[in-house]
Design a protein around this motif. Structure first.
Motif, short mmCIF file in Angstrom:
data_model
loop_
_atom_site.label_atom_id
_atom_site.label_comp_id
_atom_site.label_asym_id
_atom_site.label_seq_id
_atom_site.Cartn_x
_atom_site.Cartn_y
_atom_site.Cartn_z
N MET A 1 0.84 -1.20 0.00
CA MET A 1 0.00 0.00 0.00
C MET A 1 0.88 1.26 0.00
SD MET A 1 -3.17 0.61 2.53
CE MET A 1 -4.26 1.99 2.29
N LYS A 2 0.41 2.27 -0.71
CA LYS A 2 1.19 3.49 -0.87
C LYS A 2 1.42 4.21 0.46
CE LYS A 2 0.82 8.00 -2.91
NZ LYS A 2 -0.18 9.00 -3.28
N ASN A 3 2.65 4.62 0.69
CA ASN A 3 2.94 5.43 1.88
C ASN A 3 2.61 6.89 1.58
OD1 ASN A 3 3.99 6.91 3.99
ND2 ASN A 3 5.79 5.60 4.24
N ILE A 4 1.54 7.37 2.18
CA ILE A 4 1.07 8.72 1.85
C ILE A 4 1.99 9.83 2.38
CG2 ILE A 4 -1.37 8.10 1.65
CD1 ILE A 4 -1.77 9.03 4.53
N TYR A 5 2.94 9.47 3.21
CA TYR A 5 3.85 10.48 3.77
C TYR A 5 5.19 10.52 3.04
CZ TYR A 5 0.39 10.02 7.44
OH TYR A 5 -0.80 9.97 8.13
N SER A 6 5.31 9.70 1.98
CA SER A 6 6.59 9.57 1.30
C SER A 6 6.64 10.49 0.07
CB SER A 6 6.75 8.11 0.88
OG SER A 6 7.93 7.98 0.15
N PRO A 7 7.62 11.38 0.02
CA PRO A 7 7.72 12.27 -1.14
C PRO A 7 8.47 11.61 -2.31
CG PRO A 7 9.36 12.88 0.48
CD PRO A 7 8.65 11.68 1.02
N ILE A 8 8.28 12.20 -3.49
CA ILE A 8 9.04 11.80 -4.68
C ILE A 8 10.27 12.70 -4.75
CG2 ILE A 8 8.99 11.84 -7.21
CD1 ILE A 8 5.96 11.15 -6.93
N TYR B 1 -2.28 17.98 -4.04
CA TYR B 1 -3.42 17.91 -3.14
C TYR B 1 -4.44 19.00 -3.48
CZ TYR B 1 -0.18 15.04 -0.49
OH TYR B 1 0.71 14.06 -0.12
N CYS C 1 -0.59 17.76 6.23
CA CYS C 1 -0.62 16.43 5.61
C CYS C 1 -1.13 16.50 4.18
CB CYS C 1 -1.46 15.46 6.44
SG CYS C 1 -3.23 15.74 6.35
N GLY C 2 -2.02 17.45 3.89
CA GLY C 2 -2.57 17.59 2.54
C GLY C 2 -3.76 16.68 2.26
N LEU C 3 -4.13 15.88 3.23
CA LEU C 3 -5.13 14.82 3.00
C LEU C 3 -6.34 14.91 3.92
CD1 LEU C 3 -2.32 12.19 2.91
CD2 LEU C 3 -3.86 12.55 0.99
N LYS D 1 -6.30 14.94 7.22
CA LYS D 1 -6.12 14.07 8.39
C LYS D 1 -5.49 14.78 9.58
CE LYS D 1 -5.64 10.01 5.43
NZ LYS D 1 -7.09 9.74 5.35
N ASN E 1 8.18 7.68 7.60
CA ASN E 1 8.86 7.63 6.30
C ASN E 1 10.36 7.81 6.48
OD1 ASN E 1 9.61 9.86 3.72
ND2 ASN E 1 9.04 7.75 3.32
N VAL F 1 -11.15 9.65 9.84
CA VAL F 1 -9.97 10.48 9.56
C VAL F 1 -8.90 9.67 8.83
CG1 VAL F 1 -8.06 11.75 10.62
CG2 VAL F 1 -10.37 12.01 11.52
N ILE G 1 -9.54 11.06 1.19
CA ILE G 1 -8.87 11.02 -0.11
C ILE G 1 -8.02 9.77 -0.24
CG2 ILE G 1 -7.17 12.21 -1.54
CD1 ILE G 1 -8.29 14.82 -0.20
N PRO H 1 -1.83 4.13 5.48
CA PRO H 1 -1.53 2.70 5.43
C PRO H 1 -1.13 2.12 6.79
CG PRO H 1 0.24 3.96 4.42
CD PRO H 1 -0.84 4.94 4.73
N PHE I 1 -2.31 15.65 14.19
CA PHE I 1 -0.89 15.30 14.30
C PHE I 1 -0.04 16.27 13.51
CE2 PHE I 1 -2.55 12.83 10.68
CZ PHE I 1 -1.67 13.18 9.67
N LEU J 1 3.51 16.59 11.24
CA LEU J 1 4.58 15.90 10.52
C LEU J 1 5.84 16.73 10.71
CD1 LEU J 1 2.72 14.98 7.22
CD2 LEU J 1 3.37 13.42 9.06
#
Lengths: 271, 344
Positions: free
Chosen positions: A1-8, A94, A236-238, A240, B71, B105, B110, B114, B256, B258
């Protein structure tokens, strides 16, 4: 599953100095980042942190993106000290971005303040790709002083376009400045558009957005036709992390662009 | 599969022991007037107890951690790899109800988180009815019952010499099938008996809450909205020391931060529980801070819990567990804030 906190990973290819405090970073991500105009990304300096920015480049260009950044905080200071070849990270895009389909066959009034022209540049480049779709695009741009004007090299090129006009002003002139002096609200008048139909898109610092909105409403524009780029500390951009709540919305996922109609009854929208 | 089973009281320890073989099981342990979750493996058989009311830690602490790596830059990273799935016994309805919020949440929206999703899928929840309450409990005042209604795998309702066990999920059904030697079908008399006990707790708690005299739940959203400009926020915040305890102990709070962490030349992104009562919670680059007073921050907390969540989820961001009342060193009481807003 994609790590939503991981940047490119992205490499800084070039840096353009726009003003003494604003630079445009030309980035090449290791994989394409496809964004719609008005969406934002989280730009990360590994080990330091990340901050939200709306790309200022053409959304039709998939393999590169440009981000125009003012040096105002912890992350941006470090970004401003980076050099071509340095590596950053990008998460996103986002948010919903500009509802460009709503702009088709309309007269568009675009109002920018200071570095707020950066997201609007991406919108303009999107519009320039197919100007047949729009009746007319009028850009009103205000900056604090002549030296604070961003995209100085681009504005004259844009002005030559058909169905496009540009009005600029500065809050304070200097010895070189021959143009208008006054806040951006002073040039928002004598509109030759159908105010019931025209769309107005505004991006700038909160105080400028507030008075521009009031002025445009006074001029007869409709709240549902006013598109405002709202800003809070999107992290977070999401939707959350909780930080960018605005009433019943999160700016990161429900915005960052809102119509004035959507938010006019919420508390403290200009804070 | 049928919904209700019977478990003999003397079999509870063996059942938990079996569950502890496949899971890292946490059970409530009495400490003064409270319960704290301890690892089943650390406890002796005689230390296995049935908790009367909720424990100190909120259930969210099994799903997100107060500080964790999410991460490692530009490397594949699987923080969700945990040795054994976790099981928790004795979860009460205020915590189960908060799972609806936490799931909203972290799992929905979106994109799913994970790390949360994996932990949530693996979490086995053995809930139980409240057979008593703390003075700070007010679940009924925000529309929650002192017994589980959803979000559990199996639930235990005590009756004489045993428990009525309700199946709440397919995971719970699988568990009961696997450990069928401990369960028999519950009789209608046993089920009726457990319902009477529930009604008694509801009656007792209702009487207690009558003396607390909180505003009706249907008025809470309206009161908080209409009290936006009231002086209550400032009055109630005079003693706040911005410790964030109310947020961290709250089963519904989810905010939270980051942040980046650089150690041994390796940068990582970490996720830390954040508190909306901290001065820099809403600060942006350049220094603007919309929530620049404690009164505004308290108001923001209540707007989130009693206005944002009802609008977005149809449920308060407060489940009435009362933990924040006990945790606050400044004696700020969520019930008193709601009462003060109702009076204005």
């Amino acid at each position: 599953m994609k790590n939503i906190y991981s940047p490119i990973k992205a490499v800084i290819e070039n840096i353009t100095e726009e003003t003494p405090t604003i630079k445009t970073f030309h980035l090449k991500p290791v994989e394409p980042i496809v964004f719609r105009t008005g969406q934002f990304v989280e730009l990360t300096v590994p080990g330091i942190g990340e901050a939200p920015f709306t790309p200022s480049s053409d959304p039709f260009i998939k393999d590169r993106l440009e981000i125009t950044i003012m040096n105002v905080g912890r992350v941006t200071t470090i970004l401003h000290n980076m050099k071509p070849g340095d590596v950053v990270g990008i998460r996103g895009p986002y948010g919903k971005g500009y509802p460009v389909d709503d702009f088709v066959n309309k007269e568009l009034i675009i109002v920018g303040g200071g570095v707020g022209l950066a997201p609007l540049r991406s919108l303009l480049l999107h519009l320039f790709n197919d100007m047949d779709k729009y009746k007319r695009v009028s850009l009103y741009y205000g900056s604090r002083s002549p030296k604070d004007i961003v995209y100085k090299r681009l504005l004259p090129q844009w002005e030559k376009r058909d169905k496009f006009d540009l009005t600029t002003t500065v809050d304070m002139g200097d010895e070189t400045w021959k143009g208008r002096v006054g806040l951006v609200t002073t040039i928002l008048k004598d509109f030759k558009v159908d105010k019931n139909q025209a769309k107005a898109i505004v991006c700038g610092p909160p105080i400028m957005m507030k008075f521009t909105t009031f002025k445009l409403i006074d001029e007869g524009f409709k709240p549902e036709n006013l598109y405002l780029s709202m800003e809070k500390n999107m992290s977070c951009g999401l939707g959350k992390c909780g930080h960018c709540r605005l009433g019943k919305y999160y700016i990161c996922k429900d915005g960052p662009v809102f119509t004035f109609e959507q938010i006019k009854d919420l508390h403290d929208i200009w804070d | 599969m049928q919904q209700y089973f019977y478990l003999k009281k003397e079999d509870l320890g063996d059942l938990l022991s079996e569950i502890n073989k496949s899971h890292a099981l946490f059970i409530p342990s009495k400490k003064d007037d409270d319960y704290i979750y301890l690892s089943f493996s650390q406890l002796q058989p005689e230390e296995i107890i049935y908790s009367i009311y909720r424990g100190v830690e909120p259930i969210k602490s099994f799903l997100t951690h107060s500080r964790e790596i999410v991460n490692e830059y530009f490397q594949s990273f699987d923080s969700s790899a945990e040795a054994k799935p976790i099981a928790v016994f004795g979860v009460k309805n205020c915590d189960l109800s908060s799972l609806t919020l936490q799931d909203f949440v972290f799992e929905q929206g979106i994109e799913a988180d994970p790390i949360y999703k994996k932990r949530r899928e693996n979490l086995l929840i053995i809930s139980s009815d409240c057979t008593g309450f703390k003075k700070t409990c007010f679940c009924l005042a925000v529309g929650n019952k002192p017994y589980p209604e959803k979000n559990f795998d199996i639930n235990l309702s005590p009756i004489n010499n045993g428990f009525v066990v309700e199946v709440g999920s397919s995971k719970g059904e699988t568990l009961i099938r696997r450990l069928s030697q401990y369960f028999t079908a519950a009789t209608t008399g046993q089920i009726a008996g457990s319902k009477i006990k529930r009604d008694n707790v509801v009656n007792d708690l209702s009487q207690h809450l009558a003396s607390v005299n909180m505003p009706p739940k249907d008025a809470l959203q309206k009161n908080v909205r209409e009290g936006y400009e009231s002086g209550v926020w400032k009055e109630q915040m005079l003693t706040c020391v911005e410790c964030g305890a109310c947020n961290f102990i709250c089963p519904s709070c989810h905010c939270f931060l980051l942040a980046d962490d650089m150690r041994e030349n390796k940068s990582r992104r970490i996720r830390i529980w954040d508190s909306c009562l901290y001065a820099n919670y809403s600060r942006v680059a350049g220094g603007a801070n919309p929530l620049n007073t404690r009164a505004k921050r308290l108001r923001n907390r209540f707007m989130k819990k009693f206005d944002f969540f009802p609008d977005n989820l149809g449920q308060f961001g407060c489940t009435g567990c009362g933990r924040c009342i006990e945790a606050c060193p400044a004696k700020i009481d969520i019930r008193e804030v709601l009462k003060a807003l109702a009076k204005k």
